[in-house]
Design a protein around this motif. Structure first.
Motif, PDB file in Angstrom:
ATOM      1  N   ALA A   1      -3.630 -15.733  20.699  1.00 38.80           N
ATOM      2  CA  ALA A   1      -2.626 -14.847  21.293  1.00 38.80           C
ATOM      3  C   ALA A   1      -2.930 -13.395  20.930  1.00 38.80           C
ATOM      4  O   ALA A   1      -2.871 -12.503  21.788  1.00 38.80           O
ATOM      5  CB  ALA A   1      -1.230 -15.242  20.831  1.00 38.80           C
ATOM      6  N   GLU A   2      -3.285 -13.154  19.685  1.00 43.65           N
ATOM      7  CA  GLU A   2      -3.617 -11.798  19.253  1.00 43.65           C
ATOM      8  C   GLU A   2      -4.861 -11.299  19.989  1.00 43.65           C
ATOM      9  O   GLU A   2      -4.906 -10.162  20.454  1.00 43.65           O
ATOM     10  CB  GLU A   2      -3.855 -11.767  17.743  1.00 43.65           C
TER      11      GLU A   2
ATOM     12  N   THR B   1       3.521 -17.324  25.329  1.00 43.37           N
ATOM     13  CA  THR B   1       2.780 -17.200  26.590  1.00 43.37           C
ATOM     14  C   THR B   1       1.618 -18.177  26.620  1.00 43.37           C
ATOM     15  O   THR B   1       1.390 -18.849  27.634  1.00 43.37           O
ATOM     16  CB  THR B   1       2.275 -15.752  26.768  1.00 43.37           C
ATOM     17  N   ILE B   2       0.891 -18.279  25.517  1.00 48.27           N
ATOM     18  CA  ILE B   2      -0.216 -19.242  25.437  1.00 48.27           C
ATOM     19  C   ILE B   2       0.315 -20.659  25.644  1.00 48.27           C
ATOM     20  O   ILE B   2      -0.248 -21.444  26.414  1.00 48.27           O
ATOM     21  CB  ILE B   2      -0.938 -19.153  24.068  1.00 48.27           C
TER      22      ILE B   2
ATOM     23  N   ASP C   1     -18.007 -18.868  18.254  1.00 44.60           N
ATOM     24  CA  ASP C   1     -18.116 -20.322  18.362  1.00 44.60           C
ATOM     25  C   ASP C   1     -17.270 -21.077  17.347  1.00 44.60           C
ATOM     26  O   ASP C   1     -17.284 -22.296  17.319  1.00 44.60           O
ATOM     27  CB  ASP C   1     -19.574 -20.757  18.228  1.00 44.60           C
ATOM     28  N   ARG C   2     -16.501 -20.366  16.533  1.00 40.86           N
ATOM     29  CA  ARG C   2     -15.659 -21.083  15.578  1.00 40.86           C
ATOM     30  C   ARG C   2     -14.281 -21.309  16.195  1.00 40.86           C
ATOM     31  O   ARG C   2     -13.875 -20.624  17.127  1.00 40.86           O
ATOM     32  CB  ARG C   2     -15.561 -20.339  14.249  1.00 40.86           C
ATOM     33  N   TRP C   3     -13.577 -22.288  15.669  1.00 41.87           N
ATOM     34  CA  TRP C   3     -12.237 -22.606  16.162  1.00 41.87           C
ATOM     35  C   TRP C   3     -11.228 -21.608  15.598  1.00 41.87           C
ATOM     36  O   TRP C   3     -11.286 -21.268  14.421  1.00 41.87           O
ATOM     37  CB  TRP C   3     -11.837 -24.018  15.735  1.00 41.87           C
ATOM     38  N   ILE C   4     -10.310 -21.159  16.459  1.00 39.21           N
ATOM     39  CA  ILE C   4      -9.240 -20.260  16.015  1.00 39.21           C
ATOM     40  C   ILE C   4      -7.892 -20.871  16.372  1.00 39.21           C
ATOM     41  O   ILE C   4      -7.796 -21.724  17.255  1.00 39.21           O
ATOM     42  CB  ILE C   4      -9.371 -18.840  16.615  1.00 39.21           C
ATOM     43  N   SER C   5      -6.859 -20.402  15.707  1.00 37.22           N
ATOM     44  CA  SER C   5      -5.503 -20.904  15.918  1.00 37.22           C
ATOM     45  C   SER C   5      -4.886 -20.307  17.178  1.00 37.22           C
ATOM     46  O   SER C   5      -5.394 -19.332  17.747  1.00 37.22           O
ATOM     47  CB  SER C   5      -4.628 -20.532  14.719  1.00 37.22           C
ATOM     48  N   ILE C   6      -3.759 -20.871  17.566  1.00 34.44           N
ATOM     49  CA  ILE C   6      -3.042 -20.343  18.721  1.00 34.44           C
ATOM     50  C   ILE C   6      -2.552 -18.916  18.456  1.00 34.44           C
ATOM     51  O   ILE C   6      -2.544 -18.074  19.347  1.00 34.44           O
ATOM     52  CB  ILE C   6      -1.882 -21.287  19.146  1.00 34.44           C
TER      53      ILE C   6
ATOM     54  N   THR D   1      -2.891 -23.994  33.405  1.00 35.17           N
ATOM     55  CA  THR D   1      -3.574 -22.853  34.011  1.00 35.17           C
ATOM     56  C   THR D   1      -5.083 -22.904  33.820  1.00 35.17           C
ATOM     57  O   THR D   1      -5.794 -22.045  34.329  1.00 35.17           O
ATOM     58  CB  THR D   1      -3.079 -21.537  33.387  1.00 35.17           C
ATOM     59  N   GLY D   2      -5.548 -23.896  33.080  1.00 33.98           N
ATOM     60  CA  GLY D   2      -6.975 -24.002  32.826  1.00 33.98           C
ATOM     61  C   GLY D   2      -7.411 -23.299  31.558  1.00 33.98           C
ATOM     62  O   GLY D   2      -8.607 -23.231  31.269  1.00 33.98           O
ATOM     63  N   ILE D   3      -6.453 -22.757  30.798  1.00 33.47           N
ATOM     64  CA  ILE D   3      -6.824 -22.111  29.546  1.00 33.47           C
ATOM     65  C   ILE D   3      -7.562 -23.130  28.679  1.00 33.47           C
ATOM     66  O   ILE D   3      -7.112 -24.272  28.538  1.00 33.47           O
ATOM     67  CB  ILE D   3      -5.600 -21.503  28.812  1.00 33.47           C
ATOM     68  N   PRO D   4      -8.703 -22.755  28.130  1.00 33.72           N
ATOM     69  CA  PRO D   4      -9.500 -23.707  27.348  1.00 33.72           C
ATOM     70  C   PRO D   4      -8.893 -23.963  25.968  1.00 33.72           C
ATOM     71  O   PRO D   4      -9.287 -23.366  24.977  1.00 33.72           O
ATOM     72  CB  PRO D   4     -10.864 -23.021  27.254  1.00 33.72           C
ATOM     73  N   ALA D   5      -7.923 -24.833  25.932  1.00 33.52           N
ATOM     74  CA  ALA D   5      -7.223 -25.192  24.693  1.00 33.52           C
ATOM     75  C   ALA D   5      -7.587 -26.621  24.320  1.00 33.52           C
ATOM     76  O   ALA D   5      -7.693 -27.486  25.188  1.00 33.52           O
ATOM     77  CB  ALA D   5      -5.719 -25.071  24.902  1.00 33.52           C
ATOM     78  N   HIS D   6      -7.788 -26.839  23.038  1.00 33.75           N
ATOM     79  CA  HIS D   6      -8.170 -28.159  22.540  1.00 33.75           C
ATOM     80  C   HIS D   6      -7.159 -28.588  21.488  1.00 33.75           C
ATOM     81  O   HIS D   6      -6.899 -27.860  20.540  1.00 33.75           O
ATOM     82  CB  HIS D   6      -9.568 -28.105  21.917  1.00 33.75           C
ATOM     83  N   LYS D   7      -6.593 -29.766  21.661  1.00 28.28           N
ATOM     84  CA  LYS D   7      -5.637 -30.289  20.687  1.00 28.28           C
ATOM     85  C   LYS D   7      -6.427 -30.976  19.576  1.00 28.28           C
ATOM     86  O   LYS D   7      -7.164 -31.923  19.817  1.00 28.28           O
ATOM     87  CB  LYS D   7      -4.692 -31.282  21.380  1.00 28.28           C
ATOM     88  N   ILE D   8      -6.290 -30.450  18.380  1.00 31.08           N
ATOM     89  CA  ILE D   8      -6.941 -31.035  17.210  1.00 31.08           C
ATOM     90  C   ILE D   8      -5.825 -31.410  16.245  1.00 31.08           C
ATOM     91  O   ILE D   8      -5.172 -30.531  15.680  1.00 31.08           O
ATOM     92  CB  ILE D   8      -7.939 -30.052  16.575  1.00 31.08           C
ATOM     93  N   GLY D   9      -5.581 -32.707  16.122  1.00 31.86           N
ATOM     94  CA  GLY D   9      -4.413 -33.155  15.366  1.00 31.86           C
ATOM     95  C   GLY D   9      -3.161 -32.721  16.110  1.00 31.86           C
ATOM     96  O   GLY D   9      -3.008 -33.001  17.296  1.00 31.86           O
ATOM     97  N   LYS D  10      -2.297 -31.988  15.449  1.00 28.56           N
ATOM     98  CA  LYS D  10      -1.070 -31.488  16.082  1.00 28.56           C
ATOM     99  C   LYS D  10      -1.181 -30.026  16.485  1.00 28.56           C
ATOM    100  O   LYS D  10      -0.231 -29.443  16.976  1.00 28.56           O
ATOM    101  CB  LYS D  10       0.105 -31.649  15.111  1.00 28.56           C
ATOM    102  N   GLN D  11      -2.358 -29.443  16.285  1.00 28.03           N
ATOM    103  CA  GLN D  11      -2.518 -28.011  16.540  1.00 28.03           C
ATOM    104  C   GLN D  11      -3.415 -27.743  17.737  1.00 28.03           C
ATOM    105  O   GLN D  11      -4.359 -28.489  18.003  1.00 28.03           O
ATOM    106  CB  GLN D  11      -3.122 -27.332  15.311  1.00 28.03           C
ATOM    107  N   TRP D  12      -3.114 -26.668  18.452  1.00 29.05           N
ATOM    108  CA  TRP D  12      -3.973 -26.203  19.524  1.00 29.05           C
ATOM    109  C   TRP D  12      -5.020 -25.285  18.923  1.00 29.05           C
ATOM    110  O   TRP D  12      -4.698 -24.414  18.111  1.00 29.05           O
ATOM    111  CB  TRP D  12      -3.169 -25.444  20.576  1.00 29.05           C
ATOM    112  N   LYS D  13      -6.270 -25.471  19.310  1.00 30.37           N
ATOM    113  CA  LYS D  13      -7.376 -24.644  18.826  1.00 30.37           C
ATOM    114  C   LYS D  13      -8.154 -24.091  20.017  1.00 30.37           C
ATOM    115  O   LYS D  13      -8.147 -24.669  21.103  1.00 30.37           O
ATOM    116  CB  LYS D  13      -8.316 -25.454  17.925  1.00 30.37           C
ATOM    117  N   PHE D  14      -8.823 -22.973  19.774  1.00 34.26           N
ATOM    118  CA  PHE D  14      -9.522 -22.253  20.830  1.00 34.26           C
ATOM    119  C   PHE D  14     -10.842 -21.723  20.296  1.00 34.26           C
ATOM    120  O   PHE D  14     -10.986 -21.517  19.099  1.00 34.26           O
ATOM    121  CB  PHE D  14      -8.679 -21.055  21.295  1.00 34.26           C
ATOM    122  N   LYS D  15     -11.785 -21.480  21.202  1.00 31.64           N
ATOM    123  CA  LYS D  15     -13.029 -20.793  20.868  1.00 31.64           C
ATOM    124  C   LYS D  15     -13.030 -19.477  21.641  1.00 31.64           C
ATOM    125  O   LYS D  15     -12.721 -19.460  22.839  1.00 31.64           O
ATOM    126  CB  LYS D  15     -14.248 -21.631  21.239  1.00 31.64           C
ATOM    127  N   LEU D  16     -13.369 -18.402  20.957  1.00 29.43           N
ATOM    128  CA  LEU D  16     -13.360 -17.083  21.601  1.00 29.43           C
ATOM    129  C   LEU D  16     -14.290 -17.055  22.805  1.00 29.43           C
ATOM    130  O   LEU D  16     -13.951 -16.463  23.834  1.00 29.43           O
ATOM    131  CB  LEU D  16     -13.753 -15.996  20.600  1.00 29.43           C
TER     132      LEU D  16
END
Length: 70
Positions: A22-23, A31-32, A13-18, A40-55
């Protein structure tokens, strides 16, 4: 490194980097970025200038079959 690590509920449930996403998915960062660009529906969230993800969201996306490229 995340590969091969046991992932508990708190980590999922924590935010991870792009780069970490990818890893985790065993793909390249480019690819991400392509998946995000192609909507493609990948659950990506823009936080500031960075893309963040939840596992947990990445896992659900893969399980749903939406990650399959046609």
């Amino acid at each position: 490194m995340m590969r091969g690590a046991i992932v508990d509920g708190d980590l999922k449930d924590r935010w991870i980097s792009i780069e970490s996403a990818a890893e985790y998915l065993d793909v390249k960062v480019v690819t991400i970025r392509d998946w995000i660009k192609k909507d493609t529906g990948i659950p990506a969230h823009k936080i500031g200038k960075q893309w963040k993800f939840k596992l947990s969201e990445l896992d659900e996306w893969v399980k749903s079959g939406k990650s399959a490229i046609e």
